[in-house]
Motif scaffolding. Structure first.
Motif, PDB file in Angstrom:
ATOM      1  N   PHE A 198       0.888  -1.194   0.126  1.00  0.00           N
ATOM      2  CA  PHE A 198      -0.185   0.102  -0.142  1.00  0.00           C
ATOM      3  C   PHE A 198       0.747   1.337   0.112  1.00  0.00           C
ATOM      4  CE2 PHE A 198      -3.279  -3.009   1.109  1.00  0.00           C
ATOM      5  CZ  PHE A 198      -4.440  -2.538   0.300  1.00  0.00           C
ATOM      6  N   ILE A 199       1.942   1.141   0.630  1.00  0.00           N
ATOM      7  CA  ILE A 199       2.972   2.236   0.519  1.00  0.00           C
ATOM      8  C   ILE A 199       3.334   2.649  -1.047  1.00  0.00           C
ATOM      9  CG2 ILE A 199       5.459   2.991   1.089  1.00  0.00           C
ATOM     10  CD1 ILE A 199       5.023   1.978   3.864  1.00  0.00           C
ATOM     11  N   GLU A 200       3.611   1.619  -1.762  1.00  0.00           N
ATOM     12  CA  GLU A 200       3.969   1.342  -3.116  1.00  0.00           C
ATOM     13  C   GLU A 200       2.688   2.141  -3.765  1.00  0.00           C
ATOM     14  OE1 GLU A 200       6.368  -1.470  -4.294  1.00  0.00           O
ATOM     15  OE2 GLU A 200       6.490  -0.916  -6.536  1.00  0.00           O
ATOM     16  N   LEU A 201       1.365   1.431  -3.387  1.00  0.00           N
ATOM     17  CA  LEU A 201       0.402   1.867  -4.345  1.00  0.00           C
ATOM     18  C   LEU A 201      -0.101   3.376  -4.171  1.00  0.00           C
ATOM     19  CD1 LEU A 201      -2.332   0.596  -5.546  1.00  0.00           C
ATOM     20  CD2 LEU A 201      -3.580   0.917  -3.288  1.00  0.00           C
ATOM     21  N   VAL A 202       0.170   4.088  -2.948  1.00  0.00           N
ATOM     22  CA  VAL A 202      -0.031   5.555  -3.051  1.00  0.00           C
ATOM     23  C   VAL A 202       1.182   6.630  -3.424  1.00  0.00           C
ATOM     24  CG1 VAL A 202      -2.048   5.253  -1.299  1.00  0.00           C
ATOM     25  CG2 VAL A 202       0.445   5.637  -0.340  1.00  0.00           C
ATOM     26  N   GLY A 203       2.328   5.800  -3.699  1.00  0.00           N
ATOM     27  CA  GLY A 203       3.518   6.281  -4.076  1.00  0.00           C
ATOM     28  C   GLY A 203       4.357   7.031  -3.092  1.00  0.00           C
ATOM     29  N   LEU A 204       4.440   6.469  -1.898  1.00  0.00           N
ATOM     30  CA  LEU A 204       5.196   6.810  -0.930  1.00  0.00           C
ATOM     31  C   LEU A 204       6.563   5.971  -0.676  1.00  0.00           C
ATOM     32  CD1 LEU A 204       2.615   8.055   1.768  1.00  0.00           C
ATOM     33  CD2 LEU A 204       4.212   9.383   0.374  1.00  0.00           C
ATOM     34  N   LYS A 205       6.753   4.991  -1.678  1.00  0.00           N
ATOM     35  CA  LYS A 205       8.158   4.250  -1.380  1.00  0.00           C
ATOM     36  C   LYS A 205       9.514   5.280  -1.304  1.00  0.00           C
ATOM     37  CE  LYS A 205       9.540  -0.144  -3.543  1.00  0.00           C
ATOM     38  NZ  LYS A 205      10.646  -0.413  -3.339  1.00  0.00           N
ATOM     39  N   GLY A 206      10.080   5.069  -0.269  1.00  0.00           N
ATOM     40  CA  GLY A 206      11.232   5.578   0.084  1.00  0.00           C
ATOM     41  C   GLY A 206      11.063   6.747   1.045  1.00  0.00           C
TER      42      GLY A 206
ATOM     43  N   GLN B 213      -1.590  13.326   2.785  1.00  0.00           N
ATOM     44  CA  GLN B 213      -2.949  12.542   2.384  1.00  0.00           C
ATOM     45  C   GLN B 213      -2.841  11.247   1.752  1.00  0.00           C
ATOM     46  OE1 GLN B 213      -5.610  12.589   3.821  1.00  0.00           O
ATOM     47  NE2 GLN B 213      -6.678  14.658   3.240  1.00  0.00           N
ATOM     48  N   ARG B 214      -1.650  11.106   1.045  1.00  0.00           N
ATOM     49  CA  ARG B 214      -1.264   9.789   0.449  1.00  0.00           C
ATOM     50  C   ARG B 214      -1.347   8.688   1.517  1.00  0.00           C
ATOM     51  NH1 ARG B 214       1.037   9.763  -4.935  1.00  0.00           N
ATOM     52  NH2 ARG B 214       0.737  11.955  -5.635  1.00  0.00           N
ATOM     53  N   ALA B 215      -0.492   9.102   2.844  1.00  0.00           N
ATOM     54  CA  ALA B 215      -0.404   8.308   3.835  1.00  0.00           C
ATOM     55  C   ALA B 215      -1.712   7.987   4.623  1.00  0.00           C
ATOM     56  CB  ALA B 215       0.505   8.583   4.840  1.00  0.00           C
TER      57      ALA B 215
ATOM     58  N   ALA C 218      -6.144   3.935   5.052  1.00  0.00           N
ATOM     59  CA  ALA C 218      -7.662   3.600   5.160  1.00  0.00           C
ATOM     60  C   ALA C 218      -7.936   2.225   4.178  1.00  0.00           C
ATOM     61  CB  ALA C 218      -8.442   4.722   4.375  1.00  0.00           C
ATOM     62  N   LEU C 219      -6.704   2.200   3.250  1.00  0.00           N
ATOM     63  CA  LEU C 219      -6.785   1.226   2.220  1.00  0.00           C
ATOM     64  C   LEU C 219      -6.401  -0.151   2.796  1.00  0.00           C
ATOM     65  CD1 LEU C 219      -5.794   2.995  -1.021  1.00  0.00           C
ATOM     66  CD2 LEU C 219      -8.006   2.013  -0.402  1.00  0.00           C
TER      67      LEU C 219
ATOM     68  N   LEU D 247      -8.465   7.733  -8.872  1.00  0.00           N
ATOM     69  CA  LEU D 247      -9.070   6.847  -9.980  1.00  0.00           C
ATOM     70  C   LEU D 247      -8.222   5.558 -10.581  1.00  0.00           C
ATOM     71  CD1 LEU D 247     -10.156   9.622 -12.487  1.00  0.00           C
ATOM     72  CD2 LEU D 247     -11.569   8.253 -11.159  1.00  0.00           C
ATOM     73  N   ARG D 248      -6.717   5.894 -10.336  1.00  0.00           N
ATOM     74  CA  ARG D 248      -5.840   4.763 -10.350  1.00  0.00           C
ATOM     75  C   ARG D 248      -6.275   3.798  -9.538  1.00  0.00           C
ATOM     76  NH1 ARG D 248      -1.235   3.477  -8.648  1.00  0.00           N
ATOM     77  NH2 ARG D 248      -0.958   5.415  -7.314  1.00  0.00           N
ATOM     78  N   ILE D 249      -6.311   4.243  -7.921  1.00  0.00           N
ATOM     79  CA  ILE D 249      -6.297   3.389  -6.934  1.00  0.00           C
ATOM     80  C   ILE D 249      -7.864   2.378  -6.991  1.00  0.00           C
ATOM     81  CG2 ILE D 249      -6.508   3.212  -4.406  1.00  0.00           C
ATOM     82  CD1 ILE D 249      -4.398   5.434  -4.328  1.00  0.00           C
ATOM     83  N   LYS D 250      -8.824   3.247  -7.397  1.00  0.00           N
ATOM     84  CA  LYS D 250      -9.966   2.666  -7.369  1.00  0.00           C
ATOM     85  C   LYS D 250     -10.116   1.597  -8.583  1.00  0.00           C
ATOM     86  CE  LYS D 250     -15.040   3.620  -8.417  1.00  0.00           C
ATOM     87  NZ  LYS D 250     -14.842   2.768  -9.473  1.00  0.00           N
ATOM     88  N   LYS D 251      -9.340   2.015  -9.697  1.00  0.00           N
ATOM     89  CA  LYS D 251      -9.313   0.655 -10.875  1.00  0.00           C
ATOM     90  C   LYS D 251      -8.453  -0.404 -10.350  1.00  0.00           C
ATOM     91  CE  LYS D 251      -8.461   0.884 -15.729  1.00  0.00           C
ATOM     92  NZ  LYS D 251      -7.652   1.555 -16.630  1.00  0.00           N
ATOM     93  N   GLU D 252      -7.766  -0.233  -9.645  1.00  0.00           N
ATOM     94  CA  GLU D 252      -6.810  -1.192  -9.172  1.00  0.00           C
ATOM     95  C   GLU D 252      -7.424  -2.130  -8.149  1.00  0.00           C
ATOM     96  OE1 GLU D 252      -2.052  -1.722  -7.691  1.00  0.00           O
ATOM     97  OE2 GLU D 252      -2.625  -0.122  -9.101  1.00  0.00           O
ATOM     98  N   LYS D 253      -7.955  -1.449  -7.145  1.00  0.00           N
ATOM     99  CA  LYS D 253      -8.281  -2.192  -5.904  1.00  0.00           C
ATOM    100  C   LYS D 253     -10.000  -2.378  -6.205  1.00  0.00           C
ATOM    101  CE  LYS D 253      -4.683  -2.692  -3.986  1.00  0.00           C
ATOM    102  NZ  LYS D 253      -4.317  -4.078  -3.860  1.00  0.00           N
ATOM    103  N   GLU D 254     -10.520  -1.875  -6.974  1.00  0.00           N
ATOM    104  CA  GLU D 254     -12.176  -1.955  -7.350  1.00  0.00           C
ATOM    105  C   GLU D 254     -13.184  -2.028  -6.288  1.00  0.00           C
ATOM    106  OE1 GLU D 254     -12.181  -6.067  -9.269  1.00  0.00           O
ATOM    107  OE2 GLU D 254     -12.048  -5.087 -11.211  1.00  0.00           O
ATOM    108  N   MET D 255     -13.068  -0.869  -5.725  1.00  0.00           N
ATOM    109  CA  MET D 255     -14.129  -0.692  -4.600  1.00  0.00           C
ATOM    110  C   MET D 255     -15.032   0.554  -4.904  1.00  0.00           C
ATOM    111  SD  MET D 255     -10.983   1.409  -2.079  1.00  0.00           S
ATOM    112  CE  MET D 255     -10.067   0.508  -2.486  1.00  0.00           C
ATOM    113  N   THR D 256     -16.212   0.703  -4.006  1.00  0.00           N
ATOM    114  CA  THR D 256     -17.198   1.788  -4.015  1.00  0.00           C
ATOM    115  C   THR D 256     -16.277   3.194  -3.459  1.00  0.00           C
ATOM    116  OG1 THR D 256     -18.647   0.123  -3.819  1.00  0.00           O
ATOM    117  CG2 THR D 256     -19.373   2.666  -3.732  1.00  0.00           C
ATOM    118  N   MET D 257     -16.347   4.195  -4.074  1.00  0.00           N
ATOM    119  CA  MET D 257     -15.883   5.309  -3.441  1.00  0.00           C
ATOM    120  C   MET D 257     -17.150   6.412  -3.471  1.00  0.00           C
ATOM    121  SD  MET D 257     -12.121   6.125  -4.637  1.00  0.00           S
ATOM    122  CE  MET D 257     -10.730   4.826  -4.233  1.00  0.00           C
ATOM    123  N   ILE D 258     -17.181   7.032  -2.299  1.00  0.00           N
ATOM    124  CA  ILE D 258     -18.240   8.156  -2.068  1.00  0.00           C
ATOM    125  C   ILE D 258     -17.506   9.308  -1.381  1.00  0.00           C
ATOM    126  CG2 ILE D 258     -20.096   8.940  -0.696  1.00  0.00           C
ATOM    127  CD1 ILE D 258     -20.735   5.594  -0.380  1.00  0.00           C
ATOM    128  N   MET D 259     -17.485  10.393  -2.143  1.00  0.00           N
ATOM    129  CA  MET D 259     -16.731  11.526  -1.678  1.00  0.00           C
ATOM    130  C   MET D 259     -17.572  12.732  -1.572  1.00  0.00           C
ATOM    131  SD  MET D 259     -13.057  12.533  -3.533  1.00  0.00           S
ATOM    132  CE  MET D 259     -12.855  14.516  -4.087  1.00  0.00           C
TER     133      MET D 259
END
Ligand SMILES: Nc1ncnc2c1ncn2[C@@H]1O[C@H](COP(=O)(O)OP(=O)(O)O)[C@@H](O)[C@H]1O
Ligand SMILES: [Mg+2]
Length: 259
Positions: free
Chosen positions: A119-127, A142-144, A149-150, A179-191
């Motif tokens: 998930f660290i990699e998924l949100v782009g926080l590697k390193g 906010q990525r963290a 949450a994910l 949008l990328r995370i939603k596509k990859e993890k296939e979940m419902t998002m309510i914002m």
């Protein structure tokens, strides 16, 4: 895919310290298909956060019922992840430990340790695993908060103005990330958002709310395919339609011409 949601006649009254009743939601009926992206938009104080809090199980409706996958919502659970405007990270923990925190509390860390890196990699926080929140930008925090949450593998992600405090460019970047995370993890998002552009860019369905006591004014289906072009004619038409419903379209001054 799981994560269908239904609000069935949901009303919410609050009792203030002065003993007055605040009628926040006055009968909300809403069905959200699993895997869709729904944006709630409406005037400040109309009850958008209340809707998310009820769906999260942090509070209970005065009347009516909320269902997730036909199961009544009665309390918070890991099937719903929450992200707020404030990342709410623990300042004394580094990014890795902030994200792993939920797994440790649930005694799942040993079995699902690999998830943290994923998930660290998924949100782009590697390193940035060893960095502390104060060392990162608002967007990175906010990525963290998203990764945190994910990591519980929620069926639905509830986002309450998560990008509201970010600058315009970071915000647009994060919209694509969502949008990328939603596509990859296939979940419902309510914002919940105040940004009409953001809603048209992200959502399959935009729920426009009335001022308090809130009910649904209109539900707008966005039939544009992803990725979307903010300059597309239909995009612009939908944006102005929503601004009109919200009464923010503005009035053109009558121009006096003289020849
Ligand atoms: N715990 C509470 N006690 C009393 N009133 C509340 C409480 N929570 C929310 N409200 C009131 O309910 C209304 C809707 O609030 P909220 O859902 O936060 O609006 P929004 O997120 O759309 O800005 C507001 O008038 C707010 O003051
Ligand atoms: Mg709110």
């Amino acid at each position: 895919m799981v994560g269908s949601i239904k609000f069935d006649g949901v009303k919410k009254d609050f009792l203030t310290m002065e003993g007055e009743t605040v009628n926040a939601l006055s009968g909300v009926d809403l069905e959200i298909e699993k895997g869709s992206f729904v944006c709630l938009i409406g005037p400040s104080g109309c009850g958008k956060s209340t809707m998310l809090r009820l769906l999260a199980g942090l509070d209970t409706p005065t009347e009516g019922t909320i269902y997730i996958d036909d199961k009544k919502v009665t309390r918070p659970d890991y099937d719903r992840g929450l992200v707020f405007q404030d990342p709410n990270l623990f300042p004394w923990l580094n990014i890795y430990d902030n994200i792993a925190f939920g797994l440790k509390v649930r005694k799942l860390f040993k079995d699902r340790k690999n998830d943290v890196g994923e998930f660290i990699e998924l949100v782009g926080l590697k390193g940035f695993e060893n960095s502390f929140p104060h060392q990162l930008s608002g967007g990175m925090c906010q990525r963290a908060s998203l990764a945190r949450a994910l990591i519980g593998h929620p069926q639905a992600l509830l986002l309450d103005e998560p990008l509201g405090a970010l600058d315009a460019f970071t915000r647009m970047n994060m919209q694509d990330e969502l949008l990328r995370i939603k596509k990859e993890k296939e979940m419902t998002m309510i914002m919940v958002t105040h940004d009409v552009d953001e809603a048209v860019y992200l959502a399959d369905k935009i729920v426009v709310m009335t001022p308090r006591p809130a009910k649904i004014e209109q539900i707008i289906d966005v039939r544009l395919s992803q990725p979307r072009d903010r300059n597309n004619a239909e995009f612009i038409r939908l944006r102005s339609k929503i601004l009109q419903i919200l009464d923010f379209a503005g009035k053109e001054k009558e121009v006096e011409y003289s020849i």
